[in-house]
Design a protein around this motif. Structure first.
Motif, short mmCIF file in Angstrom:
data_model
loop_
_atom_site.label_atom_id
_atom_site.label_comp_id
_atom_site.label_asym_id
_atom_site.label_seq_id
_atom_site.Cartn_x
_atom_site.Cartn_y
_atom_site.Cartn_z
N ILE A 166 33.04 48.79 21.46
CA ILE A 166 33.88 47.37 21.10
C ILE A 166 32.84 46.44 21.75
N ILE A 167 32.57 45.43 21.10
CA ILE A 167 31.75 44.12 21.48
C ILE A 167 32.53 42.84 21.04
N LEU A 221 33.28 49.29 26.43
CA LEU A 221 33.61 47.70 26.01
C LEU A 221 32.47 46.94 26.48
N HIS A 222 32.07 46.06 25.67
CA HIS A 222 30.76 45.30 26.14
C HIS A 222 31.36 43.79 25.91
N ALA A 223 31.83 43.30 27.09
CA ALA A 223 32.26 41.84 26.97
C ALA A 223 31.33 40.66 27.06
N GLU A 224 30.36 41.03 26.09
CA GLU A 224 28.93 40.10 25.96
C GLU A 224 28.70 39.60 24.28
N GLU A 232 24.59 39.36 20.04
CA GLU A 232 23.26 39.38 19.98
C GLU A 232 22.56 40.05 21.37
N ASP A 233 23.46 39.89 22.31
CA ASP A 233 22.73 40.23 23.61
C ASP A 233 22.93 41.69 23.86
N VAL A 234 24.08 42.20 23.36
CA VAL A 234 24.31 43.75 23.37
C VAL A 234 23.17 44.46 22.58
N LEU A 235 22.96 43.99 21.29
CA LEU A 235 22.11 44.58 20.50
C LEU A 235 20.63 44.55 20.83
N LYS A 236 20.29 43.69 21.71
CA LYS A 236 18.86 43.94 22.26
C LYS A 236 18.77 45.10 22.91
#
Lengths: 238, 109
Positions: free
Chosen positions: A102-103, A120-123, A126-130
């Motif tokens: 989950i983002i 979990l990515h609590a960001e 666009e930052d997670v996908l980098k």
């Protein structure tokens, strides 16, 4: 199997790239063919078929039987939105055998208390996908209802050719979304790949039921090998 | 599937075991007929002490594959095994599901 081949194969698998181990059964000679190099291999046609179908098997050649072992990345579902639907979708996706993550930059939503044991990515997406870009073996479900969060990963999923792309929202909401995507220069053929309203049309009425509908659509796309629709020429390249 | 990859993944286990200096064989289902329990491409990795990880059937023929694998680790040459109801070994080690499988066993070196 030579250890160098084993290590290279595991490297491809960890990087979520398809690869085929080619073994000449009469001689034991073996090679690893990465998806990107498949076209240059003497067995290019057979190898590409193995990658597209996901099926391993023996092919007859002038040198005798050759075994093609197709290693495809495990399918994963990425939900954009740590919402109520995602709380139902997380355990269902796991039971069905998908990787699930989950983002959602809203930390009040993306909390471990609401999602025990879930990646979990609590960001911001666009930052997670980098660091963790989408790939064709990823299903992307955008379900925050917030264009500020949803649109970037949606466009990324379309450009990547993810095997399933679904977007939550009424027809009116989706109409506005389509307008924004057109303004962003996304071609109509790509926009039509979006499953909206999201999920199988079963009249789902609450978060749990919507999660079932989403999972049904993802499974259909996965089992019918929609990650290769572009390559088969069924849809324009995203 | 992430759990499978880290905990039960046969090829990762094979690489790790090889890195520990253990002598290994890798068994792979290369062909199936009828109702076979594990699909083509499934792996079983075996070390020289008979430890193994993975599966090529529902547990019906793994014992036989392991003992053949120990020979392959010694001899170094790959071997093709066949199991199924059509085989006379069916009475000894066979597939109760009625299917037939071919298993390729090779040394990891």
């Amino acid at each position: 199997m030579h250890r160098a081949i084993l290590a290279a194969l595991n490297e491809e698998r960890a990087a979520r790239r398809a690869a085929v181990v080619v073994t000449e059964l009469a001689t034991g000679r073996q090679r690893l063919v990465r998806e990107a190099d498949a076209g240059a291999d003497p067995l290019a046609g057979d190898i590409e078929r193995a990658i597209v179908s996901g099926k391993s098997g023996i092919v007859e050649t002038a040198e005798g039987e050759v075994f093609l072992n197709a290693h495809l990345p495990p399918a994963r579902i990425v939900a954009i939105g740590a919402v109520h639907i995602s709380q139902a979708l997380a355990p269902m996706a796991k039971i069905a055998g998908f990787d699930f993550e989950i983002i959602d930059p809203r930390t009040a939503f993306a909390s471990p208390e609401r999602f025990p044991g879930v990646t979990l990515h609590a960001e911001w997406p666009e930052d997670v996908l980098k660091a963790r870009p989408f790939d064709p073996y990823t299903a992307v479900c955008v379900i925050t209802h917030d264009p500020k969060i949803d649109d970037v990963p949606l466009i990324s999923a379309l450009n990547t050719g993810c095997f399933y792309i679904g977007a939550l929202g009424s027809r009116k909401t989706h109409g506005r979304r389509v307008d924004r995507l057109k303004e962003a220069g996304i071609p109509q053929s790509s926009i039509e790949r979006i499953d909206a309203p999201i999920g199988a049309d079963i009249g789902a009425a609450n978060p749990g039921e919507i999660a079932v509908a989403i999972l049904a659509s993802v499974i259909e796309a996965f089992r019918k090998r929609k990650m290769f629709a572009e390559r088969r020429g069924e849809t324009a390249a995203a | 599937m992430s759990e499978t990859f880290t905990e039960l993944d046969v090829l990762s286990t094979a690489e790790r075991w090889a890195g520990e200096g253990r002598h290994l064989a890798l068994a792979t289902v290369v062909e199936t007929w009828g109702s076979a329990p594990r699909p083509t491409g499934s792996h079983l990795v075996i070390d020289a002490d008979g430890n193994f990880e993975g599966s090529v059937s529902g547990g019906c023929v793994e014992g036989a594959v392991v003992s053949e694998a120990l020979d392959v680790i010694d001899a170094g040459e790959p071997r093709m095994l066949e199991f199924g109801v059509a085989d006379e070994t069916a009475w000894r080690v066979g597939l109760s599901c009625g299917g037939r499988i071919r298993v390729y066993v090779e040394k990891v070196n």
